[in-house]
Design a protein around this motif. Structure first.
Motif, short mmCIF file in Angstrom:
data_model
loop_
_atom_site.label_atom_id
_atom_site.label_comp_id
_atom_site.label_asym_id
_atom_site.label_seq_id
_atom_site.Cartn_x
_atom_site.Cartn_y
_atom_site.Cartn_z
N TYR A 97 0.60 -1.86 0.13
CA TYR A 97 0.21 -0.21 0.33
C TYR A 97 1.52 1.50 -0.17
O TYR A 97 0.30 2.45 0.01
N GLY A 98 1.89 1.55 0.05
CA GLY A 98 2.78 2.38 -0.15
C GLY A 98 3.24 3.58 1.50
O GLY A 98 3.72 4.16 1.44
N VAL A 99 2.49 2.23 2.39
CA VAL A 99 2.34 3.16 3.81
C VAL A 99 3.51 3.26 4.38
O VAL A 99 4.37 4.81 5.15
N GLN A 100 5.22 2.83 3.79
CA GLN A 100 5.95 2.18 4.71
C GLN A 100 6.97 3.80 4.27
O GLN A 100 7.52 4.62 4.82
N TYR A 101 6.61 4.66 3.24
CA TYR A 101 7.23 5.70 2.37
C TYR A 101 6.34 6.88 3.36
O TYR A 101 7.28 8.22 3.33
N LEU A 102 5.39 6.90 4.07
CA LEU A 102 5.03 8.16 5.63
C LEU A 102 5.36 7.54 6.66
O LEU A 102 5.23 8.17 7.84
N ALA A 103 6.50 6.90 6.73
CA ALA A 103 6.75 6.34 7.97
C ALA A 103 6.95 7.72 8.77
O ALA A 103 7.08 7.74 9.94
N ASN A 104 8.42 8.84 7.52
CA ASN A 104 8.27 9.79 8.92
C ASN A 104 7.01 10.80 9.17
O ASN A 104 7.46 11.92 9.96
N LYS A 105 6.80 10.45 8.43
CA LYS A 105 4.84 11.25 8.64
C LYS A 105 4.07 10.77 10.27
O LYS A 105 3.33 11.43 10.64
N ILE A 106 4.39 9.51 10.29
CA ILE A 106 3.60 8.73 11.43
C ILE A 106 4.58 8.65 13.11
O ILE A 106 5.57 8.74 12.58
N ARG A 107 3.92 9.70 13.88
CA ARG A 107 4.52 10.27 15.66
C ARG A 107 3.43 8.99 16.27
O ARG A 107 2.13 9.22 15.76
N VAL A 108 4.53 8.37 17.35
CA VAL A 108 3.68 7.49 18.19
C VAL A 108 3.51 9.10 19.42
O VAL A 108 4.72 9.26 19.68
N VAL A 109 2.48 9.39 20.15
CA VAL A 109 2.83 10.06 20.69
C VAL A 109 1.59 9.83 21.87
O VAL A 109 1.20 10.31 23.11
N GLY A 110 1.31 8.09 22.21
CA GLY A 110 0.12 7.39 22.68
C GLY A 110 -0.80 8.32 23.11
O GLY A 110 -1.29 8.28 21.58
N LEU A 111 -2.05 8.24 24.04
CA LEU A 111 -3.41 8.62 24.33
C LEU A 111 -3.21 9.36 25.83
O LEU A 111 -2.37 9.18 26.71
N PRO A 112 -3.97 10.72 25.77
CA PRO A 112 -4.23 11.27 26.74
C PRO A 112 -4.31 10.74 28.04
O PRO A 112 -5.72 9.99 27.60
N LYS A 113 -4.03 10.45 28.83
CA LYS A 113 -5.08 10.02 30.04
C LYS A 113 -6.35 10.56 30.94
O LYS A 113 -5.96 11.49 30.26
N PRO A 114 -6.84 9.71 30.60
CA PRO A 114 -8.40 10.03 30.63
C PRO A 114 -9.16 10.77 32.61
O PRO A 114 -8.11 10.31 33.51
N PRO A 115 -9.97 11.68 32.12
CA PRO A 115 -10.18 12.77 32.56
C PRO A 115 -10.84 12.91 34.26
O PRO A 115 -11.62 13.22 34.53
N PHE A 116 -10.86 11.59 34.67
CA PHE A 116 -12.07 10.93 36.13
C PHE A 116 -11.30 10.44 37.18
O PHE A 116 -10.19 10.03 37.40
#
Length: 323
Positions: free
Chosen positions: A160-179
């Motif tokens: 699918y050609g996704v490997q060329y997007l590697a520099n565009k994809i950033r691992v940021v986790g998810l925000p902690k639930p506010p409960f």
């Protein structure tokens, strides 16, 4: 005089008792600390409805919600200095329409699961839908994912050609639930509170739990307070997913003073220390028995992802404004 930094936040349909319900109000609030103005692109009135077990959102209501968003977005005077944050790039209609037709502004999107998954609602059409998602990712200025597992899964899809997007994809986790969190008296040994789908639920493992004679509960909750209290009442919260790009319930269970057992696969090794991960049925039984007796040994989220959760809004802001 510097330009005003404006963020257009495009939320998902806030389905009841799904994370997108609280993302709907919490993310704009969190981003207000970093942007001069946060504009939410959503219908003026939203009737929050529960999603069927196999889905994240009710289909018809989500389509209507997106149609209203598209209508509202076209009336905005988007500038090149503005930022747009799509809470889910899997939206079928809104994202490509906006990117193609309303091209001003720097655009970013969160990729939660994608149609690469084999067991969810989109499985019968996943190849075609994933091609659409890849096209969206190519048009965005940046793509956020919650785990290294998810990024690897995406860029390994070579045809699918996704490997060329590697520099565009950033691992940021998810925000902690506010409960609010709880420390309830333990009422049962094992709890499973996820969806009863092939993607999330393993019937063989659950039957193993029952044969051990443990006090087990298989249930669903109608409010966030009831859900968080329910997690806190369990000695062990069980994860059995065949596919998981993050695992919010791992975080939520630990927040509410419960041990979590999860498969040694997917994104779970990024969240949990290895002693809370099971490799096979025998390992599962051994660890389950141990933690039912030693339920005071509640794990911490692995430090890297704990840091990502704590700094989520700041990290996402820095990435968007550095492009």
């Amino acid at each position: 005089m510097s330009e005003v930094e404006r963020l257009y936040f495009v939320p998902q349909y806030p389905a009841k008792m799904r994370y997108q319900e609280w993302w709907y109000w919490y993310l704009p609030k969190g981003f207000q600390k970093y942007f001069d103005e946060v504009i939410v692109i959503a219908p003026d009135a939203v009737r929050i409805k529960e999603a069927p077990q196999e889905l994240f959102s009710p289909i018809d209501e989500t389509i209507e919600f997106e149609a209203e968003q598209l209508k509202k977005f076209t009336k905005q005077d988007i500038r090149d200095t503005d930022y747009v944050f799509f809470a889910d790039i899997s939206f079928a209609g809104l994202v490509p329409q906006v990117i193609y037709l309303k091209r001003k502004g720097k655009k970013f999107g969160f990729c939660h699961a994608t149609s690469l998954n084999r067991y969810d609602y989109f499985a019968p059409v996943r190849k075609g839908k994933f091609m659409q998602e890849v096209g969206i990712m190519k048009m965005l200025d940046g793509v956020f994912v919650s785990s290294h597992y998810h990024k690897t899964k995406l860029i390994s899809s070579r045809r699918y050609g996704v490997q060329y997007l590697a520099n565009k994809i950033r691992v940021v986790g998810l925000p902690k639930p506010p409960f609010k969190t709880y420390r309830e008296k333990k009422e049962y040994d094992v709890l499973y509170a996820g969806r009863l789908t092939k993607q999330k639920f393993n019937k063989t493992l659950w039957n193993t739990v029952l044969t051990l004679g443990l006090k087990a509960r298989l249930t669903f909750f109608k409010s966030w307070e009831e859900y968080y209290r329910g997690l806190s009442k369990a000695k062990v919260v069980l994860m059995m997913s065949r596919e998981e790009t993050y695992g919010y319930q791992v975080v939520e269970a630990i927040m509410n003073n419960s041990v979590v057992l999860a498969p040694d696969c997917c994104s779970f090794p990024e969240l949990l220390p290895k002693e809370y991960l099971y490799k096979n049925k025998e390992d599962f039984v051994e660890k389950l028995k141990y933690y039912v007796k030693h339920y005071d040994k509640v794990p911490r989220i692995n430090p890297e992802h704990e840091k990502l959760m704590k700094n989520w809004f700041k990290n996402v802001y820095k990435i968007m404004t550095s492009q």
